[in-house]
Design an enzyme around this catalytic site. Structure first.
Site, PDB file in Angstrom:
ATOM      1  N   TYR A   1      -7.027 -11.406  -7.256  1.00 14.68           N
ATOM      2  CA  TYR A   1      -5.980 -10.590  -6.622  1.00 14.68           C
ATOM      3  C   TYR A   1      -5.011 -11.503  -5.886  1.00 14.68           C
ATOM      4  CZ  TYR A   1      -3.638  -7.498  -3.308  1.00 14.68           C
ATOM      5  OH  TYR A   1      -2.673  -6.838  -2.597  1.00 14.68           O
TER       6      TYR A   1
ATOM      7  N   GLU B   1       2.689  -7.639  -6.061  1.00 15.65           N
ATOM      8  CA  GLU B   1       1.223  -7.685  -6.144  1.00 15.65           C
ATOM      9  C   GLU B   1       0.768  -7.836  -7.587  1.00 15.65           C
ATOM     10  OE1 GLU B   1      -1.802  -4.743  -4.078  1.00 15.65           O
ATOM     11  OE2 GLU B   1      -1.490  -4.105  -6.141  1.00 15.65           O
TER      12      GLU B   1
END
Ligand code: GDP
Ligand code: MN
Length: 396
Positions: A101, A189
């Site tokens: 992530y 993101e």
């Protein structure tokens, strides 16, 4: 403005962030064509602005045209958490060794950019933050300095990114930072950022939110704007150039100036109410804008009272009053108005309202923001209680 995954990936590609080759498709035939271009196996992905698409059945692997037909056919039109799937993204499927992530956002309190990096990707970062917070590396970045390749590499090591992926992830982090800053994002993101078995690293998902205040220097954003999914209230507000954000309370709010509008929201909360929206009619608001603002608020079925909070500087009291009178003539407002009118030509404005023959049940004037908020909240809360009784009566 939030982008769909496929738009986010197109945006990433401009900043040399590696993504899988693919194309967007609105029909089953287009999906097959996109798959042929991308090369099998492919993954067919629902394009909706909500996470957890995989679990909802909105992401499917396909090995051939028949499978693409099958999956695109079931995904197009599907409802995912209240969002209807109008298009799919079809890309060449990746082999995944690891899911990480990475994101950049703005930490307003620290006045810095914030990198969040974790070797525990693929699941929602909120879940990781709750269950395994030490698995997330947080790095504040001074916007003047930016992030160097060395700093990115150190963050990757800190986050326990696999040794073979550290260099690739570091390059990705520098590119993503450029995208975030030069690309004027509020959020950039990648989840998951994957390590492939061949050692390569690339973005398998994209969540990008653009800062609308920077739109003036991005004419290329117009194409994103065309597919933007606003709720009906927001669309109506935009067509009138109003700064409007829909919320889920019952007190409709109109104020002049963003600061005053935010304070009004706070005061409504403080006295036990909840705001239905944020609406700033701006510094030089005139009668037309006031009328448009009331129309937008009236469109919201949850609104039980309307609080107008004007402290006139450039905005003039008589213009505000004329706008209200005009709006009352144009639309049948469902909720009563409570107004606090102060500042430039306020007295004149109050006079116009008093002489307009508006019944007291439709409009009350209060001298202060606090008193006006109390009155508006009292009306909204009384309506809520009345509704509850109504529901009980119906069910009896
Ligand atoms: P989200 O669930 O809405 O965030 O959608 P993502 O794009 O993040 O995909 C969810 C999950 O689907 C990923 O974490 C992967 O595990 C899986 N997935 C997506 N694309 C591929 C792919 O190309 N190959 C494989 N094997 N899995 C994929
Ligand atoms: Mn994802």
């Amino acid at each position: 403005m939030d982008l769909f995954e496929y738009q986010g990936k197109q945006y990433f590609a401009r900043y040399d962030i590696a993504v899988s080759p693919g194309d967007v498709a609105y029909t089953v035939d287009e999906a097959v064509a996109a798959a042929e271009m991308a090369g099998y196996p492919v993954v067919v992905k629902a394009q909706v602005q909500v996470g957890g698409r995989g679990k909802a059945g909105g992401i499917k692997l396909a090995d051939n045209a028949d499978e693409v037909r099958l999956h695109a056919g079931s995904i197009l039109g599907m409802d995912i958490k209240g969002h209807t799937v109008k298009r799919v993204w079809v890309e060449h499927a990746s082999d995944i060794a690891k899911e990480y992530y990475a994101s950049y956002s703005l930490d307003r309190a620290a006045k810095k950019h914030l990198l969040m990096l974790s070797a525990a990707g693929g699941i929602e970062i909120e879940t990781v933050a709750l269950e395994n917070p030490e698995a997330i590396v947080l790095l504040h970045i001074d916007p003047v300095d930016g992030i160097s390749l060395d700093a990115a590499r150190a963050a990757a090591v800190d986050a326990h990114i696999d040794a073979q992926a550290v260099d690739g992830v570091a390059v990705m982090l520098v590119a993503l930072y450029r995208c975030f800053t030069e690309g004027d994002c509020d959020l950039a993101e990648i989840n998951p950022l994957i390590l492939r078995p061949d050692g390569g690293v690339h973005a398998l998902d994209a969540k990008v939110s653009l800062d609308n205040n920077a739109a003036f220097r991005h004419p290329e954003w117009d194409e994103f704007r065309a597919t933007e999914e606003l709720d009906e209230r927001e669309q109506l507000a935009r067509s009138h150039d109003l700064q409007y954000i829909g919320l889920d309370g019952t007190v409709g709010i109109i104020a002049n100036g963003a600061g005053l509008a935010m304070s009004t929201l706070d005061v409504v909360n403080q006295v036990g109410g909840s705001a239905a929206n944020f609406l700033d009619i701006g510094g030089g608001a005139n009668a037309d804008m006031m009328a448009a603002a009331l129309e937008v608020i009236n469109f919201d079925q949850n609104v039980a009272s309307i609080l107008i909070n004007i402290f006139g500087g450039i905005t003039r009291g008589e213009e505000v009053a004329n706008g209200i009178v005009e709006a009352l003539g144009r639309v049948a407002l469902r909720a009563p108005i409570v107004i606090r009118l102060d500042g430039t030509n306020a007295e004149q404005g109050r006079e116009i309202l008093a002489n307009a023959g508006i019944p007291a049940s439709k409009l009350t004037s209060k001298p202060t923001m606090l008193e006006a908020a109390r009155a508006a909240v009292a009306i909204a809360n009384a309506t809520a209680i009345a509704d509850e009784h109504g529901t009980q009566n119906r069910s009896n």
